[in-house]
Design an enzyme around this catalytic site. Structure first.
Site, PDB file in Angstrom:
ATOM      1  N   HIS A 228      55.955 147.179 -10.612  1.00 38.10           N
ATOM      2  CA  HIS A 228      56.548 148.412 -10.071  1.00 38.10           C
ATOM      3  C   HIS A 228      55.444 149.466  -9.969  1.00 38.10           C
ATOM      4  O   HIS A 228      54.563 149.353  -9.122  1.00 38.10           O
ATOM      5  CB  HIS A 228      57.705 148.854 -10.968  1.00 38.10           C
ATOM      6  CG  HIS A 228      58.563 149.954 -10.397  1.00 38.10           C
ATOM      7  ND1 HIS A 228      58.473 150.399  -9.100  1.00 38.10           N
ATOM      8  CD2 HIS A 228      59.543 150.708 -10.974  1.00 38.10           C
ATOM      9  CE1 HIS A 228      59.349 151.358  -8.904  1.00 38.10           C
ATOM     10  NE2 HIS A 228      60.022 151.571 -10.027  1.00 38.10           N
ATOM     11  N   HIS A 267      56.761 143.782   0.205  1.00 37.97           N
ATOM     12  CA  HIS A 267      57.708 144.703  -0.436  1.00 37.97           C
ATOM     13  C   HIS A 267      59.061 144.028  -0.558  1.00 37.97           C
ATOM     14  O   HIS A 267      59.460 143.231   0.305  1.00 37.97           O
ATOM     15  CB  HIS A 267      57.843 145.996   0.376  1.00 37.97           C
ATOM     16  CG  HIS A 267      58.477 147.100  -0.383  1.00 37.97           C
ATOM     17  ND1 HIS A 267      59.846 147.236  -0.492  1.00 37.97           N
ATOM     18  CD2 HIS A 267      57.941 148.125  -1.109  1.00 37.97           C
ATOM     19  CE1 HIS A 267      60.115 148.307  -1.243  1.00 37.97           C
ATOM     20  NE2 HIS A 267      58.993 148.846  -1.623  1.00 37.97           N
ATOM     21  N   ASP A 321      51.202 151.235  -2.359  1.00 39.55           N
ATOM     22  CA  ASP A 321      50.278 151.189  -3.484  1.00 39.55           C
ATOM     23  C   ASP A 321      48.849 150.821  -3.080  1.00 39.55           C
ATOM     24  O   ASP A 321      47.889 151.257  -3.710  1.00 39.55           O
ATOM     25  CB  ASP A 321      50.764 150.181  -4.528  1.00 39.55           C
ATOM     26  CG  ASP A 321      52.079 150.580  -5.154  1.00 39.55           C
ATOM     27  OD1 ASP A 321      52.228 151.770  -5.494  1.00 39.55           O
ATOM     28  OD2 ASP A 321      52.964 149.717  -5.283  1.00 39.55           O
TER      29      ASP A 321
END
Length: 392
Positions: A228, A267, A321
């Site tokens: 996460h 994702h 990210d």
């Protein structure tokens, strides 16, 4: 009897209704109806935080008041400073964030309303205080243990969260405005993402009628995991292993051949690309050009080649990210601070969901499919007749 079906990891399971965010529904990513691209281009994190917590974008006067409100909350209490000084310098920064939330909950608890479980009188203020205090608390601890300095955590009364963070991190009154804006945009992109794992964790805690601080601590613990929030740290550590784009390509091909997870790609929800990724990619490229050193240009080129290889080989796109890690590195943010910055941003989303959950609360209590021993065939064994057994 056939085994009941279930959704492992709750994939596709609808766990509630929310007016806060849309993710991967065909409308892209939107915060209370506003597209994230428009917010990232035209707004500040404070505008987005106000939108999420209070339900609407602020006008100019409201925004000025909100910025000053957050600035006033940045002064650390004597108790908070004492705790931060006592925590080991070797602590994980996410532990600092969790502890800061607990300290706030102990010394400035949420005002419970015994007559109305749907609303607590200062739940919005708790959210604002956490958003304001997380960066100063982290950087007070950091500067104290790194340099032995007890810094003043309040900067200018009109400083944004991003300005305050960069000023305290770099200990300068005049940070590069491009770096400040890059951090600001990243906070917008990380602010909210529907029932992501950390948000769902906060909702579960809230459903027991617990307080804001306990729910946020749950969320921080959930966000810490590398699947996460920790994904941005893992992504940078992967990128930084490679010295050239060619080396990155060969390294990635080796990882894929070994069927290793490549952090920063794909994702759980998005199937056609993370709408946040192009925004943060542009900032990574822009900062590499502004810094204009061989190192910065090469680091961006390595990341770009990795993106190309993953798309060519696996049809996998970068998520937020991946390039966010490059942006944070270019802004001189230590790698193990990447996820704490995520905390600062997502607190606005977490508390928004906490407040929303209270409006129509139902205790979260799913069930599991039992796979253990058959109770009918498992008689109790007295202690003097039990055999020594190995661990499961």
């Amino acid at each position: 009897m056939s085994k009941p079906s279930y959704s492992k990891g709750l994939v596709g399971v609808i766990a509630g209704e929310s007016a806060i965010c849309t993710v991967g529904t065909g409308q892209g990513l939107n915060y209370r109806g506003y597209n994230v691209n428009d917010l990232a281009e035209h707004s500040t994190f404070e505008e987005v935080s106000h939108l999420l917590l209070y339900g609407h974008l602020p006008n100019k006067r409201q925004l000025e008041q909100y910025i000053r409100r957050l600035a006033n909350f940045r002064q650390l209490s004597t108790a908070m400073r004492a705790v931060l000084e006592q925590l080991p310098g070797s602590s994980h920064p996410m532990d600092i964030m969790r502890t800061a939330a607990s300290v706030m909950g102990s010394f400035e608890p949420e005002d419970e309303n015994p007559n109305n479980e749907k609303q607590r009188n200062n739940q919005w203020e708790c959210g604002d205080r956490l958003i304001a205090i997380f960066g100063p608390a982290l950087l007070y601890w950091y500067q104290y243990h790194k340099n032995g300095t007890k810094i003043e955590t309040r900067t200018g009364p009109n400083d944004t969260v991003a300005q305050n963070f960069v000023k305290l991190l770099l200990q300068t009154d005049n940070p590069d405005p491009n770096m400040v804006r890059a951090v600001d945009v990243s906070l917008i992109l990380y602010a909210e993402h529907d029932f992501a794992a950390s948000t769902f964790g906060a909702i579960v805690t809230t459903s027991t009628l617990s307080d804001v601080y306990s729910s946020v601590c749950t969320a921080i613990g959930t966000l810490r995991g590398p699947l996460h929030g920790g994904a941005n740290e893992a992504a940078y550590r992967l990128i930084s292993q490679f010295k050239t784009p060619d080396e990155a390509e060969q390294g990635l091909l080796k990882l894929l051949k070994e069927k290793k997870i490549v952090m920063g790609f794909g994702h759980r929800v998005y199937r056609k690309g993370d709408p946040r990724s192009p925004i943060v990619r542009d900032w990574a490229r822009k900062l590499s050009e502004i810094i204009n050193t061989p190192y910065a240009k090469n680091l961006y080129a390595v990341a770009e080649r990795m993106e190309q290889v993953m798309m060519r080989e696996k049809k996998m796109f970068t998520n937020l990210d991946f390039y966010a890690s490059i942006v944070y590195h270019f802004c001189h943010i230590p790698t193990d601070f990447f996820t704490p910055v995520f905390v600062i941003a997502r607190t606005s989303g977490w508390v928004s969901h906490i407040i929303e959950q209270r409006q129509d609360n139902k205790l979260m209590r799913p069930i599991s499919i039992y796979t253990g021993p058959d109770p009918a065939k498992t008689p109790y064994v007295p202690i003097d007749k039990r055999l020594e057994r190995s661990k499961l």
